[in-house]
Design a protein around this motif. Structure first.
Motif, PDB file in Angstrom:
ATOM      1  N   GLN A   1     -34.128   9.219 -68.628  1.00 21.49           N
ATOM      2  CA  GLN A   1     -35.413   8.786 -68.078  1.00 21.49           C
ATOM      3  C   GLN A   1     -35.222   8.046 -66.760  1.00 21.49           C
ATOM      4  O   GLN A   1     -35.990   8.228 -65.814  1.00 21.49           O
ATOM      5  CB  GLN A   1     -36.153   7.899 -69.084  1.00 21.49           C
ATOM      6  N   GLN A   2     -34.199   7.211 -66.685  1.00 21.93           N
ATOM      7  CA  GLN A   2     -33.936   6.474 -65.457  1.00 21.93           C
ATOM      8  C   GLN A   2     -33.551   7.416 -64.324  1.00 21.93           C
ATOM      9  O   GLN A   2     -33.984   7.234 -63.184  1.00 21.93           O
ATOM     10  CB  GLN A   2     -32.848   5.418 -65.678  1.00 21.93           C
ATOM     11  N   ALA A   3     -32.755   8.433 -64.627  1.00 21.72           N
ATOM     12  CA  ALA A   3     -32.371   9.415 -63.607  1.00 21.72           C
ATOM     13  C   ALA A   3     -33.601  10.154 -63.088  1.00 21.72           C
ATOM     14  O   ALA A   3     -33.737  10.384 -61.880  1.00 21.72           O
ATOM     15  CB  ALA A   3     -31.348  10.396 -64.186  1.00 21.72           C
ATOM     16  N   ILE A   4     -34.515  10.497 -63.995  1.00 22.70           N
ATOM     17  CA  ILE A   4     -35.742  11.178 -63.581  1.00 22.70           C
ATOM     18  C   ILE A   4     -36.573  10.261 -62.689  1.00 22.70           C
ATOM     19  O   ILE A   4     -37.082  10.681 -61.644  1.00 22.70           O
ATOM     20  CB  ILE A   4     -36.549  11.640 -64.816  1.00 22.70           C
ATOM     21  N   LYS A   5     -36.698   9.000 -63.072  1.00 26.39           N
ATOM     22  CA  LYS A   5     -37.466   8.041 -62.265  1.00 26.39           C
ATOM     23  C   LYS A   5     -36.838   7.856 -60.888  1.00 26.39           C
ATOM     24  O   LYS A   5     -37.547   7.773 -59.880  1.00 26.39           O
ATOM     25  CB  LYS A   5     -37.559   6.695 -62.983  1.00 26.39           C
ATOM     26  N   ASN A   6     -35.513   7.804 -60.851  1.00 27.13           N
ATOM     27  CA  ASN A   6     -34.823   7.653 -59.565  1.00 27.13           C
ATOM     28  C   ASN A   6     -35.063   8.861 -58.671  1.00 27.13           C
ATOM     29  O   ASN A   6     -35.306   8.715 -57.464  1.00 27.13           O
ATOM     30  CB  ASN A   6     -33.324   7.440 -59.776  1.00 27.13           C
ATOM     31  N   ASP A   7     -34.992  10.054 -59.247  1.00 26.10           N
ATOM     32  CA  ASP A   7     -35.250  11.273 -58.468  1.00 26.10           C
ATOM     33  C   ASP A   7     -36.700  11.319 -57.989  1.00 26.10           C
ATOM     34  O   ASP A   7     -36.979  11.713 -56.864  1.00 26.10           O
ATOM     35  CB  ASP A   7     -34.935  12.524 -59.289  1.00 26.10           C
ATOM     36  N   PHE A   8     -37.617  10.914 -58.868  1.00 26.32           N
ATOM     37  CA  PHE A   8     -39.033  10.907 -58.514  1.00 26.32           C
ATOM     38  C   PHE A   8     -39.286   9.974 -57.335  1.00 26.32           C
ATOM     39  O   PHE A   8     -40.044  10.307 -56.417  1.00 26.32           O
ATOM     40  CB  PHE A   8     -39.866  10.475 -59.724  1.00 26.32           C
ATOM     41  N   ALA A   9     -38.640   8.822 -57.335  1.00 22.24           N
ATOM     42  CA  ALA A   9     -38.821   7.840 -56.269  1.00 22.24           C
ATOM     43  C   ALA A   9     -38.349   8.362 -54.915  1.00 22.24           C
ATOM     44  O   ALA A   9     -38.813   7.902 -53.870  1.00 22.24           O
ATOM     45  CB  ALA A   9     -38.090   6.549 -56.611  1.00 22.24           C
ATOM     46  N   LYS A  10     -37.461   9.335 -54.927  1.00 24.31           N
ATOM     47  CA  LYS A  10     -36.943   9.910 -53.687  1.00 24.31           C
ATOM     48  C   LYS A  10     -37.883  10.952 -53.078  1.00 24.31           C
ATOM     49  O   LYS A  10     -37.703  11.343 -51.922  1.00 24.31           O
ATOM     50  CB  LYS A  10     -35.580  10.566 -53.938  1.00 24.31           C
ATOM     51  N   LEU A  11     -38.865  11.390 -53.842  1.00 25.61           N
ATOM     52  CA  LEU A  11     -39.795  12.402 -53.343  1.00 25.61           C
ATOM     53  C   LEU A  11     -40.749  11.805 -52.319  1.00 25.61           C
ATOM     54  O   LEU A  11     -41.067  10.614 -52.375  1.00 25.61           O
ATOM     55  CB  LEU A  11     -40.620  12.970 -54.495  1.00 25.61           C
ATOM     56  N   PRO A  12     -41.259  12.645 -51.415  1.00 25.05           N
ATOM     57  CA  PRO A  12     -42.296  12.167 -50.494  1.00 25.05           C
ATOM     58  C   PRO A  12     -43.535  11.718 -51.274  1.00 25.05           C
ATOM     59  O   PRO A  12     -43.810  12.218 -52.366  1.00 25.05           O
ATOM     60  CB  PRO A  12     -42.614  13.401 -49.635  1.00 25.05           C
ATOM     61  N   ALA A  13     -44.268  10.790 -50.715  1.00 28.54           N
ATOM     62  CA  ALA A  13     -45.444  10.231 -51.389  1.00 28.54           C
ATOM     63  C   ALA A  13     -46.446  11.310 -51.795  1.00 28.54           C
ATOM     64  O   ALA A  13     -47.013  11.253 -52.889  1.00 28.54           O
ATOM     65  CB  ALA A  13     -46.114   9.194 -50.499  1.00 28.54           C
ATOM     66  N   ALA A  14     -46.658  12.289 -50.940  1.00 26.27           N
ATOM     67  CA  ALA A  14     -47.625  13.353 -51.249  1.00 26.27           C
ATOM     68  C   ALA A  14     -47.191  14.141 -52.484  1.00 26.27           C
ATOM     69  O   ALA A  14     -48.020  14.511 -53.327  1.00 26.27           O
ATOM     70  CB  ALA A  14     -47.793  14.287 -50.054  1.00 26.27           C
ATOM     71  N   GLU A  15     -45.900  14.400 -52.612  1.00 26.47           N
ATOM     72  CA  GLU A  15     -45.393  15.139 -53.769  1.00 26.47           C
ATOM     73  C   GLU A  15     -45.495  14.277 -55.032  1.00 26.47           C
ATOM     74  O   GLU A  15     -45.839  14.775 -56.100  1.00 26.47           O
ATOM     75  CB  GLU A  15     -43.948  15.577 -53.535  1.00 26.47           C
ATOM     76  N   GLN A  16     -45.243  12.995 -54.907  1.00 31.14           N
ATOM     77  CA  GLN A  16     -45.397  12.096 -56.051  1.00 31.14           C
ATOM     78  C   GLN A  16     -46.841  12.107 -56.545  1.00 31.14           C
ATOM     79  O   GLN A  16     -47.097  12.179 -57.750  1.00 31.14           O
ATOM     80  CB  GLN A  16     -44.985  10.668 -55.677  1.00 31.14           C
ATOM     81  N   GLN A  17     -47.778  12.055 -55.604  1.00 30.32           N
ATOM     82  CA  GLN A  17     -49.196  12.070 -55.975  1.00 30.32           C
ATOM     83  C   GLN A  17     -49.578  13.385 -56.640  1.00 30.32           C
ATOM     84  O   GLN A  17     -50.336  13.392 -57.615  1.00 30.32           O
ATOM     85  CB  GLN A  17     -50.065  11.815 -54.752  1.00 30.32           C
TER      86      GLN A  17
END
Length: 76
Positions: A39-55
């Motif tokens: 879960q932490q690895a997924i969160k870390n990868d997610f945080a690296k995405l551009p804001a638009a992709e996160q949204q």
């Protein structure tokens, strides 16, 4: 990014499955640790995405959360 989106959807699904253990047996500590690391690895990868992709991914997750809630309310 497609892989991360799939991973996030898997996260939601695995969390739901984890919460509905039909045997009511707690998972082994090693299983919990491995799951937490994943879960932490997924969160870390997610945080690296551009804001638009996160949204975009958050909107998809919100849609499926709402669908799941509706289905649970309909069947319980």
């Amino acid at each position: 990014m497609k892989t991360l989106a799939i991973a996030l959807i898997t996260l939601i699904t695995s969390s739901a499955a984890f919460a509905h253990d039909v045997d009511n047996n707690p998972p082994a500590p090693a299983t919990i640790s491995a799951w937490q690391a994943e879960q932490q690895a997924i969160k870390n990868d997610f945080a690296k995405l551009p804001a638009a992709e996160q949204q975009r991914i958050q909107k998809i997750n919100a849609y499926w959360d709402a669908q799941s809630l509706r289905e649970n309310q309909r069947t319980h």
